[in-house]
Design a protein around this motif. Structure first.
Motif, PDB file in Angstrom:
ATOM      1  N   GLU A 132       0.828  -1.203   0.000  1.00 32.59           N
ATOM      2  CA  GLU A 132       0.000   0.000   0.000  1.00 32.59           C
ATOM      3  C   GLU A 132       0.866   1.260   0.000  1.00 32.59           C
ATOM      4  O   GLU A 132       0.572   2.231  -0.714  1.00 32.59           O
ATOM      5  N   GLU A 133       1.924   1.259   0.769  1.00 36.43           N
ATOM      6  CA  GLU A 133       2.821   2.418   0.829  1.00 36.43           C
ATOM      7  C   GLU A 133       3.567   2.609  -0.485  1.00 36.43           C
ATOM      8  O   GLU A 133       3.752   3.739  -0.956  1.00 36.43           O
ATOM      9  N   GLN A 134       3.975   1.518  -1.115  1.00 33.59           N
ATOM     10  CA  GLN A 134       4.666   1.625  -2.392  1.00 33.59           C
ATOM     11  C   GLN A 134       3.742   2.176  -3.470  1.00 33.59           C
ATOM     12  O   GLN A 134       4.179   2.937  -4.343  1.00 33.59           O
ATOM     13  N   ALA A 135       2.465   1.812  -3.409  1.00 30.27           N
ATOM     14  CA  ALA A 135       1.494   2.358  -4.366  1.00 30.27           C
ATOM     15  C   ALA A 135       1.324   3.865  -4.156  1.00 30.27           C
ATOM     16  O   ALA A 135       1.194   4.628  -5.130  1.00 30.27           O
ATOM     17  N   LEU A 136       1.323   4.290  -2.910  1.00 28.94           N
ATOM     18  CA  LEU A 136       1.247   5.723  -2.608  1.00 28.94           C
ATOM     19  C   LEU A 136       2.482   6.440  -3.136  1.00 28.94           C
ATOM     20  O   LEU A 136       2.381   7.528  -3.731  1.00 28.94           O
ATOM     21  N   ALA A 137       3.647   5.856  -2.936  1.00 28.38           N
ATOM     22  CA  ALA A 137       4.888   6.448  -3.436  1.00 28.38           C
ATOM     23  C   ALA A 137       4.863   6.570  -4.956  1.00 28.38           C
ATOM     24  O   ALA A 137       5.308   7.585  -5.517  1.00 28.38           O
ATOM     25  N   GLN A 138       4.321   5.570  -5.623  1.00 28.65           N
ATOM     26  CA  GLN A 138       4.236   5.604  -7.081  1.00 28.65           C
ATOM     27  C   GLN A 138       3.303   6.705  -7.550  1.00 28.65           C
ATOM     28  O   GLN A 138       3.582   7.402  -8.537  1.00 28.65           O
ATOM     29  N   LYS A 139       2.201   6.886  -6.846  1.00 33.90           N
ATOM     30  CA  LYS A 139       1.266   7.953  -7.212  1.00 33.90           C
ATOM     31  C   LYS A 139       1.917   9.324  -7.036  1.00 33.90           C
ATOM     32  O   LYS A 139       1.765  10.217  -7.881  1.00 33.90           O
ATOM     33  N   ALA A 140       2.655   9.494  -5.948  1.00 34.46           N
ATOM     34  CA  ALA A 140       3.359  10.757  -5.737  1.00 34.46           C
ATOM     35  C   ALA A 140       4.348  11.006  -6.866  1.00 34.46           C
ATOM     36  O   ALA A 140       4.476  12.139  -7.366  1.00 34.46           O
ATOM     37  N   ASP A 141       5.042   9.975  -7.282  1.00 37.16           N
ATOM     38  CA  ASP A 141       6.014  10.110  -8.363  1.00 37.16           C
ATOM     39  C   ASP A 141       5.332  10.479  -9.678  1.00 37.16           C
ATOM     40  O   ASP A 141       5.805  11.351 -10.420  1.00 37.16           O
ATOM     41  N   ASN A 142       4.204   9.834  -9.968  1.00 38.42           N
ATOM     42  CA  ASN A 142       3.468  10.132 -11.198  1.00 38.42           C
ATOM     43  C   ASN A 142       2.987  11.580 -11.225  1.00 38.42           C
ATOM     44  O   ASN A 142       3.031  12.248 -12.273  1.00 38.42           O
ATOM     45  N   LEU A 143       2.518  12.068 -10.095  1.00 33.12           N
ATOM     46  CA  LEU A 143       2.031  13.445 -10.036  1.00 33.12           C
ATOM     47  C   LEU A 143       3.162  14.433 -10.292  1.00 33.12           C
ATOM     48  O   LEU A 143       3.001  15.400 -11.041  1.00 33.12           O
TER      49      LEU A 143
END
Length: 460
Positions: free
Chosen positions: A178-189
């Protein structure tokens, strides 16, 4: 009979207590016994206390739908501007939440859940060539104009947000699924911002673009002010980078950014926009440096630790010298920055307080967010607020935005951009937490090096 004797004895004790003139308990001779002194927090406990208090602005008083930061909060009118989300203030709020997770103010899982909502909102909110507007409607994600022509992308506020998104990514990138998915979303933004668009095809960055008014605001980013981080993020972008020429020609003004002025025996180093030979408001040494670590940071124009530390020391010395003769300015009551202010008629206003615009208004965030630069001087302000003025100057989410001893005035209000730098900068002073997260990001290092920066602190 025993019950009667017990009650009679208890009454005698009570009368004896009340008969003492100061309310203290007395011994058999009538001499008052000493009472326990009030608990005085250690410096470390007090730092944690003010961090915990300011954290509440972004946790307890966030905009309820987006979970991002409200532009402002008026204690006596909590519904005022209740739907306005601030992009820059939300950036500082995300970094504040990371500190909250690290210090255990709330659980790591609670922060992940909160950030999932916030980043999903940002993903679907209005963007203009990848840049978010200054203000967003928290209920639907639509732009709220900051001014008539300011109804599109705000690159500076966006750069503050990208600084935060990189910290979010770095903090959670090796965590749970779940945390890695959040990190990926932050990176995409962060990758979605088109920094190149905001050059207008020139060797410069521009602050605003509007779908209705285009480039009419025409605000070129030239140093020195709070916008250093904007050029760094543009250079660091892995998708739409802006080269070093813009940094040197526009921001550094082909070297004219440098200034040889001296204030209170301290080099000013840079020419602060609008304050030739003097320093600007303290937020110029805060906003870009929540993630960007000035310790040991140099380029051909400055040593950035000396720059930021001197800024804070000059501000302190100015307030102690008090050339405006304002009542209350002292070693424990100093700090000028942009904040709420008291207008001449007593009404509430907003102003960019600095030595060349000193209106007798002290803003707590000016000194508290300068802890990395002036820890001894900043601690005096923190002690003043919590040990002497807590009942009047500290409220539901930490110190109120501004006050004036001269006018015996305190505004029971908060601004996200002021409250939002307190927790991150105090944490950077205590542990270097956010500085280390941001400076370890590979694209940040690459971007800084492309502009000619070196960091003795971080080994590049």
């Amino acid at each position: 009979m025993k019950l009667f004797q017990f009650l009679k004895y208890s009454l005698v004790i009570l009368i004896s207590f009340l008969s003492c003139s100061d309310g203290n308990v007395s011994d058999s001779s009538g001499t008052p016994l000493p009472t326990n002194p009030p608990v005085v927090l250690t410096d470390e406990q007090l730092l944690t206390q003010v961090q915990r208090d300011a954290f509440k602005y972004f946790w307890d008083y966030a905009e309820p739908n987006s979970k991002l930061a409200r532009e402002r909060y008026h204690v006596d009118n909590p519904d005022y501007d209740k739907d306005i989300v601030t992009t820059g203030g939300s950036a500082f709020g995300l970094m504040t939440l990371l500190v909250g997770a690290e210090r255990g103010f709330v659980s790591r899982g609670q922060v992940v859940s909160r950030m999932q909502t916030a980043l999903n909102f940002l993903e679907n909110a209005d963007r203009f060539y990848g840049a978010w507007p200054h203000w967003i409607n928290g209920t639907n994600g639509n732009v709220i104009p900051f001014g008539t022509m300011d109804n599109g992308g705000d690159l500076v506020e966006t750069s503050f947000l990208c600084q935060a998104l990189i910290c979010v990514r770095e903090y959670f990138k090796n965590g749970t699924t779940e945390e890695q998915a959040l990190a990926q979303k932050a990176d995409n933004l962060w990758r979605g911002v088109n920094w190149q668009w905001y050059t207008k095809g020139e060797n410069a960055l521009y602050w605003h673009w509007s779908p209705n008014y285009g480039w009419q605001m025409n605000f070129k980013l030239e140093g020195y002010n709070e916008c250093l981080i904007t050029y760094i993020m543009a250079a660091a972008s892995p998708t739409h980078p802006v080269g070093a020429t813009a940094y040197h020609q526009a921001w550094a003004r082909n070297g004219a950014i440098q200034n040889s002025s001296i204030q209170y025996n301290l080099p000013v180093i840079f020419s602060y926009n609008g304050s030739p030979g003097n320093v600007g408001p303290m937020f110029w040494s805060h906003y870009s440096y929540l993630g960007l670590d000035p310790r040991g940071l140099t380029d051909q124009y400055a040593n950035y630790w000396q720059l930021t530390q001197n800024h804070s020391k000059i501000m302190y010395n100015y307030c102690v010298a008090n050339p405006g003769n304002w009542n209350g300015y002292s070693q424990k009551c100093w700090g000028l920055t942009a904040s709420y202010t008291r207008n001449a008629d007593g009404s509430l206003g907003y102003s960019e307080h600095k030595p060349t615009n000193d209106r007798g208004i002290i803003t707590p965030t000016a000194a508290l967010s300068s802890f990395p630069y002036t820890p001894t001087e900043s601690m005096k302000v923190l002690r003043y607020l919590y040990d002497e003025k807590k009942n009047t100057h500290v409220g539901i989410a930490g110190p109120y935005d501004a006050f004036s001893p001269h006018y015996n005035w305190v505004t029971k209000t908060y601004l996200a951009i002021d409250q939002g730098t307190i927790v991150p900068m105090i944490e950077n002073y205590r542990t270097g937490f956010l500085w280390n997260l941001f400076m370890q990001a590979p694209e940040v290092r690459t971007g800084l090096q492309s502009l000619g920066f070196a960091s003795a602190q971080h080994g590049f």
